[in-house]
Design an enzyme around this catalytic site. Structure first.
Site, mmCIF file in Angstrom:
data_model
loop_
_atom_site.group_PDB
_atom_site.id
_atom_site.type_symbol
_atom_site.label_atom_id
_atom_site.label_comp_id
_atom_site.label_asym_id
_atom_site.label_seq_id
_atom_site.Cartn_x
_atom_site.Cartn_y
_atom_site.Cartn_z
ATOM 1 N N HIS A 208 17.915 11.805 29.361
ATOM 2 C CA HIS A 208 16.520 12.454 28.910
ATOM 3 C C HIS A 208 17.025 13.843 28.319
ATOM 4 C CE1 HIS A 208 13.567 9.736 30.619
ATOM 5 N NE2 HIS A 208 14.677 9.610 31.704
ATOM 6 N N ASP B 35 18.021 13.372 24.842
ATOM 7 C CA ASP B 35 18.224 13.397 23.527
ATOM 8 C C ASP B 35 16.884 13.840 22.943
ATOM 9 O OD1 ASP B 35 16.522 11.235 24.460
ATOM 10 O OD2 ASP B 35 17.343 9.766 23.307
ATOM 11 N N GLY C 248 14.762 -6.449 30.710
ATOM 12 C CA GLY C 248 14.357 -5.307 31.934
ATOM 13 C C GLY C 248 15.369 -4.568 32.457
ATOM 14 N N GLY D 139 17.279 -2.237 31.088
ATOM 15 C CA GLY D 139 17.438 -0.843 30.433
ATOM 16 C C GLY D 139 18.475 -0.704 29.768
ATOM 17 N N LEU D 140 18.941 -1.753 29.195
ATOM 18 C CA LEU D 140 20.206 -1.648 28.224
ATOM 19 C C LEU D 140 19.873 -1.732 26.850
ATOM 20 C CD1 LEU D 140 22.827 -3.931 30.179
ATOM 21 C CD2 LEU D 140 22.491 -1.399 30.273
ATOM 22 N N SER D 141 18.536 -1.168 26.672
ATOM 23 C CA SER D 141 18.223 -0.940 25.192
ATOM 24 C C SER D 141 18.138 -2.166 24.331
ATOM 25 C CB SER D 141 18.977 0.169 24.453
ATOM 26 O OG SER D 141 18.851 1.183 24.809
ATOM 27 N N SER D 142 17.481 -3.343 24.825
ATOM 28 C CA SER D 142 17.314 -4.365 23.901
ATOM 29 C C SER D 142 16.481 -3.986 22.773
ATOM 30 C CB SER D 142 16.771 -5.626 24.760
ATOM 31 O OG SER D 142 15.671 -5.066 25.643
ATOM 32 N N ASP E 240 19.746 5.699 21.884
ATOM 33 C CA ASP E 240 19.892 4.245 22.030
ATOM 34 C C ASP E 240 20.325 3.788 20.539
ATOM 35 O OD1 ASP E 240 18.982 4.854 24.323
ATOM 36 O OD2 ASP E 240 16.941 3.878 24.137
ATOM 37 N N TYR F 180 7.711 7.915 30.816
ATOM 38 C CA TYR F 180 8.661 8.520 29.935
ATOM 39 C C TYR F 180 7.902 9.286 28.970
ATOM 40 C CZ TYR F 180 12.028 8.546 26.257
ATOM 41 O OH TYR F 180 13.068 9.144 25.524
#
Ligand code: GLA
Length: 390
Positions: free
Chosen positions: A39, A41, A128, A130-133, A179, A228
């Site tokens: 948080h 960036d 789901g 949170g690895l930036s798909s 990301d 977010y």
């Protein structure tokens, strides 16, 4: 880096099946894990992610009729079809299709070429997690579409930016650029020290005898865009209170001295950002010196700050971080990673501790009556590229 051959085979043969010919090209963009700097960036701050070997693969074939015809293999072969007119609307409840529409609509804005295309896409980032798909999908599409339209080496920053623009304008998440930058600029065995103000990307060698472990909390990340976006607004509010353009320009002394009437919650949000920027620098230095003790300490402090000040963690994530921290010992550490509210925990640890830590995880899940969750052992991987030899 090796992309899973099964992913390539599955995507290319689906393209053949749907379009009756081989694709003209195949592009790949990785997901990312953020090692530290969460948080920060969108506050013009610092972050240190790295790219992963998992990501999104896109097979593309040129069309002459200025249309986009796409199939998403992982979504029951869901299809999308639209023209490249001057106005490409966002779709209500468009989900994955809005990612595609956003990239297609955004390409000209970032001076990236676009032509009609047949597209088949598939990925191997756990949903789901949170690895930036979504960043990997956006970047892989932007690279593939650009190459298909004659520009095989597009401006790398433009690829990241169009993917971010698409998230903002079509998907509805006011994300920062971390990301997308990680997906574009990833390098084998290097963490990326990102300055999200200047957009400078510095490579920090990942310690040779260490490894990354990514563990799913069992809580799927989803429908979190509103939380977010709320955090983002709170940070903007705090910056305004201190008469600054961004929280990047605040240090701890100024934060305390200028607090005045600032709301307690907003104050804690700002404190997270200020302390997290400092921790990124500490962690980068520790990594350069292969000092896993200091790196681990910074990671755990980051977790505590995200839990208590930024309030984006969850109890299931906290207990997992505690389990990992204890099992790893002083050489390394663990923290939540990504936007929060579910998804994964990231740990850095000596390679020779992996099996001990895995045993501790199994015991943790048994104790909590949970099934075994995803555990990924990784090292930093290469960024977005065109795939050859399929
Ligand atoms: C999400 C966003 C990023 C970043 C992280 C939190 O992954 O897409 O831009 O803000 O959350 O660090």
């Amino acid at each position: 880096m090796t992309i899973d051959p099964i992913l390539i085979e599955r995507t290319v043969s689906a393209f053949r099946r749907v379009h009756g010919r081989v694709p003209d090209l195949v592009s790949f963009a990785p997901g990312r894990v953020n090692l530290i700097g969460e948080h920060t960036d969108y506050n013009d701050g610092l972050a240190m992610p790295c790219a992963l070997a998992v990501g999104t693969l896109v097979a593309l074939g040129l069309r002459s009729d200025k249309r986009i015809e796409a199939n998403a293999l992982d979504l029951g072969n869901a299809s999308a079809s639209f023209g490249l007119g001057s106005y490409i609307p966002r779709q209500e409840n468009g989900d994955w299709e809005n990612h595609l529409r956003g990239i297609v609509a955004g390409m000209p804005r970032f001076d990236l070429p676009i032509s009609g295309a047949n597209i088949v896409l598939s990925g191997n980032i756990p949903q789901g997690s949170g690895l930036s798909s979504s960043a990997s999908l956006g970047v892989a599409l932007a690279l593939g579409l650009s190459a298909l339209s004659g520009e095989a080496s597009p401006d790398r920053l433009a690829l990241a930016r169009v993917a971010q623009w698409s998230e903002h304008e079509f998907v509805g998440c006011a994300c920062g650029l971390m990301d997308q930058l990680a997906s574009v600029f990833g390098e084998q065995d290097q963490a990326l020290l990102l300055d999200c103000r200047t957009l400078a990307v510095r490579h920090v060698p990942f310690p040779a005898d260490a490894t990354i472990m990514i563990v799913h909390s069992g809580v799927t990340r989803g429908l979190v865009d509103s939380a977010y976006n709320e955090r983002r607004l709170q940070c903007a509010h705090a910056a305004k209170h201190y008469h600054l353009g961004a929280l990047r320009d605040l240090d701890l002394d100024a934060l305390r001295a200028g607090r005045g009437e600032l709301d307690e919650t907003v104050f804690r949000r700002a404190r997270h950002v200020v302390t997290e920027n400092a921790r990124v620098l500490e962690a980068a230095q520790a990594m350069r010196e292969s000092d896993l003790v200091s790196l681990g300490r910074a990671m755990f402090a980051s977790h505590v700050s995200l839990r208590d000040d930024f309030e984006v963690s969850l109890p299931a994530i906290d207990t997992l971080v505690e389990c990992l921290t204890e099992a790893i010992g002083i050489n390394g550490g663990a923290r939540m990673t990504g936007g929060g509210f579910g998804g994964c925990v990231v740990a850095v640890l000596p390679q020779n501790r992996v099996s001990t830590v895995q045993e501790a995880l199994s015991a943790h899940w048994r104790q909590h009556g949970m099934e075994q969750q995803m555990v990924m052992v990784a090292t930093p991987a290469t960024g977005a590229h065109l795939v050859s030899g399929w």
